[in-house]
Design a protein around this motif. Structure first.
Motif, PDB file in Angstrom:
ATOM      1  N   TRP B  20      43.550   0.015 -41.577  1.00  0.00           N
ATOM      2  CA  TRP B  20      44.932   0.355 -41.931  1.00  0.00           C
ATOM      3  C   TRP B  20      45.142   0.371 -43.437  1.00  0.00           C
ATOM      4  N   THR B  21      44.494  -0.556 -44.157  1.00  0.00           N
ATOM      5  CA  THR B  21      44.612  -0.532 -45.626  1.00  0.00           C
ATOM      6  C   THR B  21      44.054   0.778 -46.179  1.00  0.00           C
ATOM      7  N   ALA B  22      42.874   1.170 -45.687  1.00  0.00           N
ATOM      8  CA  ALA B  22      42.251   2.405 -46.175  1.00  0.00           C
ATOM      9  C   ALA B  22      43.163   3.599 -45.917  1.00  0.00           C
ATOM     10  N   TYR B  23      43.720   3.689 -44.707  1.00  0.00           N
ATOM     11  CA  TYR B  23      44.593   4.819 -44.379  1.00  0.00           C
ATOM     12  C   TYR B  23      45.870   4.790 -45.204  1.00  0.00           C
ATOM     13  N   ILE B  25      46.458   3.461 -48.209  1.00  0.00           N
ATOM     14  CA  ILE B  25      46.238   3.841 -49.612  1.00  0.00           C
ATOM     15  C   ILE B  25      45.989   5.346 -49.726  1.00  0.00           C
ATOM     16  N   THR B  26      45.211   5.891 -48.770  1.00  0.00           N
ATOM     17  CA  THR B  26      44.945   7.326 -48.790  1.00  0.00           C
ATOM     18  C   THR B  26      46.232   8.130 -48.687  1.00  0.00           C
ATOM     19  N   VAL B  29      48.117   7.999 -51.980  1.00  0.00           N
ATOM     20  CA  VAL B  29      47.515   8.848 -53.022  1.00  0.00           C
ATOM     21  C   VAL B  29      47.800  10.327 -52.738  1.00  0.00           C
ATOM     22  N   ILE B  30      47.685  10.739 -51.459  1.00  0.00           N
ATOM     23  CA  ILE B  30      47.958  12.136 -51.108  1.00  0.00           C
ATOM     24  C   ILE B  30      49.407  12.488 -51.427  1.00  0.00           C
TER      25      ILE B  30
END
Lengths: 248, 65
Positions: B20-23, B25-26, B29-30
Motif C-alpha cells: 500500500w505504501t508503494a501504491y 507514493i506512486t 507522484v503521478i
C-alpha cells in the motif's frame, strides 16, 4: 512528408494538435491506469514464492521500463536539437527530463519497498540499482542544467550533450542483471522465447506498461505546451489565447 | 476478487504495509506530474492576460484625459 516536418516546427500548430490529442488520450490514460491498478491489487493471485509483495511489480516494472524509454526520447530530442537546431526538439527534451526523473524515482522507491520483504534489505549497491540511481541523477542533472543557464540556446546545447553522454548508462541498465551477479531478478518478459511469467499476471502487467507509456506521452505533451506558451509569450497567437482565457 | 475480506486486502498476509505504501507514493507522484504542467500553463496564461490588460489600460488612459 516535408510539410509535416515543417508543421512540427510551428508552435501554434503543435499547441493545437497536442491539445486535441490530449482530449482523448488523457481520459484513456487515467482509465487504463485505474483498471491496471485495481486488477493488479485485487484480482490477481499472489506469487507462489513472494506472496502478496509481488503486487508491487505492476508499478515497479512499468515505471522502470518507461523511465528507460523516456531517456531515449530525451537524448534523441537533444540530438535533433544539436544537429538540425530544431527549437521544438529542445522543448521536447526539456519537457521529458522531469517526467523521466519522476518515473525513475517511482522505480527506485517501489523497488526499495519491494526489496525489504523479498530480499530482507531496502537497498543494495548492485549494478542494476546503482545504474538506475545514475539514471535519476542524469535526469535531475538535465533539469538543473537548464535552470543554470540564462541563455536558452546554450542551455539546450549543454543538456543535449549531457543526455547523449549519459546514453552509455542505458545498455548498462539493460544488461546489468545478466552481466553481474545480483539480487535483482532477470527480466521475466522476453521478446524472444518463452516469458517466465503466468498469463494471469502478464496481462495486467502489459496493461500497466501501456498505461505508463500513455502517461509519459500525456505529461510530455502537457509540459511541452506549458513551455511553448512561455517561449512564445510575445507572439500574437499566445496573446490571443491569454485574452480568450486560455481556451483553444 | 482474490481477497476474502477487507482485512485480508489491507493486511495482505503481512505485506500490506509495503504494497500500500508503494501504491500510495506512486499515485501521489503521478498526480503531481499530471497536475504541475496544467497549473503552470494556467498560471502563465492568467499572468499574461493581466499584463495585457494593464498595457491596454496604460495605452488608452492618456487619450482619455
Amino acid at each position: 512528408m516535408w510539410s509535416f516536418f515543417h508543421k512540427l516546427g510551428s508552435p501554434p500548430w503543435l499547441y493545437g494538435i497536442s491539445g486535441s490529442i490530449l482530449r482523448w488520450l488523457l481520459p484513456l490514460t487515467l482509465l487504463a491506469l485505474t483498471t491496471g491498478l485495481v486488477w493488479g491489487l485485487l484480482f490477481t493471485a499472489p506469487d507462489f514464492r513472494q506472496g502478496n509483495s509481488y503486487r508491487i511489480i505492476y508499478i515497479h516494472v512499468p515505471a522502470a521500463v518507461v523511465a528507460l524509454a523516456g531517456y531515449y526520447v530525451m537524448a534523441l530530442a537533444g540530438a535533433v536539437n544539436l544537429i538540425w537546431k530544431m527549437k521544438m526538439a529542445d522543448v521536447a527534451m526539456k519537457a521529458a527530463a522531469p517526467i523521466g526523473a519522476a518515473l525513475t524515482f517511482i522505480a527506485l522507491l517501489t523497488g526499495a519497498i519491494w526489496g525489504k520483504p523479498t530480499w530482507g534489505t531496502w537497498w543494495v549497491w548492485d549494478a542494476r540499482i546503482t545504474s538506475m540511481l545514475i539514471l535519476l541523477f542524469l535526469y535531475l542533472g538535465v533539469v538543473a542544467l537548464y535552470e543554470a543557464f540564462d541563455n536558452k540556446e546554450a542551455a539546450g546545447k549543454a543538456c543535449a550533450v549531457l543526455s547523449l553522454v549519459g546514453m552509455v548508462n542505458i545498455p548498462i541498465i539493460y544488461k546489468s542483471v545478466d552481466w553481474w551477479y545480483s539480487l535483482h531478478q532477470p527480466a521475466s518478459i522476453k521478446f524472444t522465447g518463452e516469458s517466465t511469467i503466468d498469463p494471469s499476471m502478464l496481462y495486467p502487467l502489459l496493461l500497466m506498461i501501456t498505461a505508463f507509456y500513455a502517461l509519459f506521452t500525456c505529461c510530455l505533451l502537457m509540459n511541452m505546451r506549458a513551455e511553448l506558451l512561455q517561449r512564445e509569450s510575445r507572439t500574437n497567437w499566445v496573446r490571443k489565447l491569454a485574452r480568450d482565457g486560455g481556451r483553444d | 476478487m482474490y481477497f476474502q475480506s477487507m482485512n485480508d486486502l489491507l493486511y495482505m498476509d503481512g505485506h500490506g504495509a509495503f504494497v500500500w505504501t508503494a501504491y500510495a507514493i506512486t499515485i501521489i507522484v503521478i498526480a503531481v506530474i499530471l497536475i504541475a504542467p496544467l497549473r503552470r500553463q494556467r498560471g502563465f496564461l492568467r499572468q499574461l492576460a493581466g499584463e495585457l490588460r494593464r498595457q491596454q489600460g496604460a495605452a488608452s488612459s492618456p487619450g482619455d484625459n
